[in-house]
Design a protein around this motif. Structure first.
Motif, PDB file in Angstrom:
ATOM      1  N   PRO A   1       0.833  -1.213   0.000  1.00  0.00           N
ATOM      2  CA  PRO A   1       0.000   0.000   0.000  1.00  0.00           C
ATOM      3  C   PRO A   1       0.864   1.258   0.000  1.00  0.00           C
ATOM      4  N   ASN A   2       0.247   2.390  -0.268  1.00  0.00           N
ATOM      5  CA  ASN A   2       0.952   3.666  -0.234  1.00  0.00           C
ATOM      6  C   ASN A   2       0.939   4.237   1.180  1.00  0.00           C
ATOM      7  N   ILE A   3       2.099   4.690   1.621  1.00  0.00           N
ATOM      8  CA  ILE A   3       2.221   5.320   2.932  1.00  0.00           C
ATOM      9  C   ILE A   3       1.388   6.600   2.968  1.00  0.00           C
ATOM     10  N   ALA A   4       0.882   6.897   4.154  1.00  0.00           N
ATOM     11  CA  ALA A   4       0.105   8.114   4.418  1.00  0.00           C
ATOM     12  C   ALA A   4      -1.274   8.092   3.777  1.00  0.00           C
ATOM     13  N   LYS A   5      -1.675   6.911   3.290  1.00  0.00           N
ATOM     14  CA  LYS A   5      -3.033   6.733   2.785  1.00  0.00           C
ATOM     15  C   LYS A   5      -3.632   5.533   3.506  1.00  0.00           C
ATOM     16  N   PRO A   6      -4.914   5.551   3.769  1.00  0.00           N
ATOM     17  CA  PRO A   6      -5.507   4.441   4.516  1.00  0.00           C
ATOM     18  C   PRO A   6      -5.520   3.143   3.725  1.00  0.00           C
ATOM     19  N   PHE A   7      -5.466   2.033   4.442  1.00  0.00           N
ATOM     20  CA  PHE A   7      -5.528   0.702   3.837  1.00  0.00           C
ATOM     21  C   PHE A   7      -6.984   0.457   3.443  1.00  0.00           C
ATOM     22  N   HIS A   8      -7.242   0.446   2.136  1.00  0.00           N
ATOM     23  CA  HIS A   8      -8.632   0.304   1.691  1.00  0.00           C
ATOM     24  C   HIS A   8      -8.858  -1.031   0.985  1.00  0.00           C
ATOM     25  N   VAL A   9     -10.090  -1.274   0.579  1.00  0.00           N
ATOM     26  CA  VAL A   9     -10.483  -2.565   0.025  1.00  0.00           C
ATOM     27  C   VAL A   9      -9.728  -2.887  -1.268  1.00  0.00           C
ATOM     28  N   GLY A  10      -9.223  -1.861  -1.955  1.00  0.00           N
ATOM     29  CA  GLY A  10      -8.453  -2.084  -3.169  1.00  0.00           C
ATOM     30  C   GLY A  10      -7.135  -2.796  -2.922  1.00  0.00           C
ATOM     31  N   HIS A  11      -6.641  -2.757  -1.663  1.00  0.00           N
ATOM     32  CA  HIS A  11      -5.381  -3.433  -1.331  1.00  0.00           C
ATOM     33  C   HIS A  11      -5.596  -4.889  -0.917  1.00  0.00           C
ATOM     34  N   LEU A  12      -6.850  -5.287  -0.787  1.00  0.00           N
ATOM     35  CA  LEU A  12      -7.145  -6.603  -0.225  1.00  0.00           C
ATOM     36  C   LEU A  12      -6.648  -7.750  -1.105  1.00  0.00           C
ATOM     37  N   ARG A  13      -6.858  -7.655  -2.413  1.00  0.00           N
ATOM     38  CA  ARG A  13      -6.509  -8.780  -3.292  1.00  0.00           C
ATOM     39  C   ARG A  13      -5.017  -9.078  -3.268  1.00  0.00           C
ATOM     40  N   SER A  14      -4.208  -8.059  -3.454  1.00  0.00           N
ATOM     41  CA  SER A  14      -2.757  -8.284  -3.423  1.00  0.00           C
ATOM     42  C   SER A  14      -2.339  -8.889  -2.090  1.00  0.00           C
ATOM     43  N   THR A  15      -2.953  -8.425  -1.011  1.00  0.00           N
ATOM     44  CA  THR A  15      -2.574  -8.880   0.334  1.00  0.00           C
ATOM     45  C   THR A  15      -2.942 -10.343   0.560  1.00  0.00           C
ATOM     46  N   VAL A  16      -4.193 -10.708   0.303  1.00  0.00           N
ATOM     47  CA  VAL A  16      -4.627 -12.071   0.633  1.00  0.00           C
ATOM     48  C   VAL A  16      -4.139 -13.097  -0.391  1.00  0.00           C
ATOM     49  N   ILE A  17      -4.056 -12.712  -1.672  1.00  0.00           N
ATOM     50  CA  ILE A  17      -3.529 -13.645  -2.675  1.00  0.00           C
ATOM     51  C   ILE A  17      -2.046 -13.890  -2.397  1.00  0.00           C
ATOM     52  N   GLY A  18      -1.320 -12.815  -2.116  1.00  0.00           N
ATOM     53  CA  GLY A  18       0.102 -12.948  -1.804  1.00  0.00           C
ATOM     54  C   GLY A  18       0.340 -13.789  -0.566  1.00  0.00           C
ATOM     55  N   ASN A  19      -0.482 -13.578   0.456  1.00  0.00           N
ATOM     56  CA  ASN A  19      -0.330 -14.349   1.690  1.00  0.00           C
ATOM     57  C   ASN A  19      -0.641 -15.825   1.446  1.00  0.00           C
ATOM     58  N   ALA A  20      -1.630 -16.104   0.589  1.00  0.00           N
ATOM     59  CA  ALA A  20      -1.966 -17.490   0.256  1.00  0.00           C
ATOM     60  C   ALA A  20      -0.810 -18.166  -0.481  1.00  0.00           C
ATOM     61  N   ILE A  21      -0.216 -17.442  -1.440  1.00  0.00           N
ATOM     62  CA  ILE A  21       0.929 -17.988  -2.172  1.00  0.00           C
ATOM     63  C   ILE A  21       2.088 -18.254  -1.221  1.00  0.00           C
ATOM     64  N   TYR A  22       2.314 -17.335  -0.296  1.00  0.00           N
ATOM     65  CA  TYR A  22       3.367 -17.512   0.720  1.00  0.00           C
ATOM     66  C   TYR A  22       3.152 -18.810   1.487  1.00  0.00           C
ATOM     67  N   LYS A  23       1.931 -19.025   1.955  1.00  0.00           N
ATOM     68  CA  LYS A  23       1.631 -20.217   2.763  1.00  0.00           C
ATOM     69  C   LYS A  23       1.755 -21.507   1.946  1.00  0.00           C
ATOM     70  N   ILE A  24       1.369 -21.450   0.672  1.00  0.00           N
ATOM     71  CA  ILE A  24       1.476 -22.639  -0.185  1.00  0.00           C
ATOM     72  C   ILE A  24       2.939 -23.022  -0.374  1.00  0.00           C
ATOM     73  N   TYR A  25       3.757 -22.042  -0.719  1.00  0.00           N
ATOM     74  CA  TYR A  25       5.187 -22.342  -0.914  1.00  0.00           C
ATOM     75  C   TYR A  25       5.850 -22.777   0.394  1.00  0.00           C
ATOM     76  N   GLU A  26       5.431 -22.172   1.484  1.00  0.00           N
ATOM     77  CA  GLU A  26       5.978 -22.545   2.794  1.00  0.00           C
ATOM     78  C   GLU A  26       5.643 -24.001   3.105  1.00  0.00           C
ATOM     79  N   ALA A  27       4.399 -24.418   2.786  1.00  0.00           N
ATOM     80  CA  ALA A  27       3.975 -25.803   3.022  1.00  0.00           C
ATOM     81  C   ALA A  27       4.713 -26.785   2.121  1.00  0.00           C
TER      82      ALA A  27
END
Length: 402
Positions: free
Chosen positions: A121-147
């Protein structure tokens, strides 16, 4: 039960193939209507000297249908096997219950490293719903590779540098206060940022003033950098609260500002390798051989761009992590940008450009139009999560009292 192995055993017995050859030939069809497993008979044509469809029919007639198979069908040169769903579900669920959190894990990635760049996300701007996809998809990929046994490095490439901070400094001086920012945090930063754009439409001189403040940041001006660091710290605190709600973690917060002192050597390397060309006062990498627009590296005014920072980040990550894969998640509309700088890495002579992977996703929009922080047209992520939690609690309570 290893269903594929069992099917291979049936086929080995009926065709006189070795179990290993049968296992290597069995396929999982892309179309579910063609069964759970399929055996193509093309390779048997030379052995039996018959047409593959005829071989498929003859082999199918020799098969003794076991209890776990619902149906066996011959379609052309393929023998298709349909597993009984109840038995399959029982096998899988039994394995899940037995292995629990270890189900699906493997060591396929042992000794390998994958860098995953997500959220950002961009600093000094609130975390909004537009940031959700990158965050949760990225976290899912992280967990898959970790497993799968990989060493994972989750990187949050924060948008923490650029003219927008000059705008924010101007907005703070004109319509903000230390007390308001300390009390309201990122909400106050958003308010004055929106205010700036409203006022700049009436007074374009504000944009010139904002650019001057960003130049001061680049030159190391103490006041400018002190304000920037203050806004940065407030933002990170807000972001981490949302990440905690989402159950998301990062191994590094290395945003755009991290690469400010690392870009000059990269530009020099591009020059030394005769990749940079001058074009109307700017410095570019010509990508005509790939039917792409040139990749802009240095602006006419000497400033760097997203591509400059992304190339620098890739080189830094390869040197630091020696990754086997570097996966970057951004919106679909940045496809060309990534194709361009991936090719620049290739032209620099680095064969690991093939290990750079862009994972695109679609944009989130509202009925009122595209999300835009500068116009205040956003749905805050924390508000959405709190609403979802409240609705979930309400449903649970209703079910309990039924």
């Amino acid at each position: 039960m290893d269903f594929k192995m069992e099917v291979a055993g049936l086929l080995a017995k009926a065709t006189e193939l070795s179990l290993e050859d049968a296992l290597n030939t069995v396929e999982i069809p892309g179309n579910k209507a063609m069964g759970d497993f399929a055996f193509p008979c093309f390779r048997l044509a030379k052995v039996f000297r018959k047409a593959p469809p005829m071989i498929a029919q003859e082999v199918a007639e020799k098969l003794d249908k076991p209890a776990f198979i619902e149906n066996i069908q011959v379609v052309g040169a393929y023998i298709n096997f349909f597993v009984k769903k109840g038995i399959y579900a029982q096998e899988i669920l039994s394995k899940v219950l037995a292995e629990k959190e270890n189900y699906g894990k493997s060591d396929i990635g042992a000794g390998k490293t994958v860098v995953i760049d997500y959220s950002s996300p961009n600093i000094a701007k609130p975390f909004h719903v537009g940031h959700l996809r990158s965050t949760v998809i990225g976290n899912a990929i992280y967990k898959i590779y970790e497993a799968l046994g990989y060493n994972c490095e989750g990187v949050n490439h924060l948008g923490d540098w650029g003219t927008q901070f000059g705008k924010l400094i101007v907005a703070y001086h004109n319509w903000g206060s230390k007390e308001a920012v300390e009390n309201q945090g990122i909400q106050e930063l958003m308010r004055i940022y929106v205010k700036f754009h409203d006022e700049a439409e009436k007074n374009p001189a504000l944009d010139d003033e904002a650019r001057l403040w960003f130049v001061k940041m680049q030159e190391g001006d103490e006041e400018a950098l002190t304000l920037w660091k203050w806004f940065y710290d407030i933002s990170i605190k807000e972001f981490e609260r949302v990440y905690k709600m989402l159950g998301v973690k990062f191994d590094a917060y290395t945003g755009e500002s991290f690469y400010n002192d690392k870009m000059a050597p990269v530009v020099e390397e591009l020059k030394a390798k005769n990749i940079l060309k001058e074009s109307e006062g700017a410095m570019i990498v010509d990508l005509e051989h790939k039917n792409m627009a040139p990749c802009l590296i240095i602006r006419k005014d000497g400033g760097t761009l997203y591509a400059t920072r992304d190339i620098t980040a890739a080189l830094y990550r390869k040197k630091t992590y020696n990754f086997d894969k570097c996966i970057i998640l951004t919106a679909l509309d940045q496809n060309l940008h990534f194709a361009q700088w991936f090719e620049v890495i290739h032209l620099m002579g680095y064969d690991w450009y093939k290990d750079l992977i862009h994972v695109p996703f679609g944009l989130v929009s509202l009925d009122s139009g595209k999300l835009s922080t500068r116009h205040g047209n956003v749905i805050l992520m924390e508000d959405l999560l709190n609403q979802a939690i409240g609705e979930t609690k309400k449903i649970i309570e209703e079910k309990i009292h039924l």
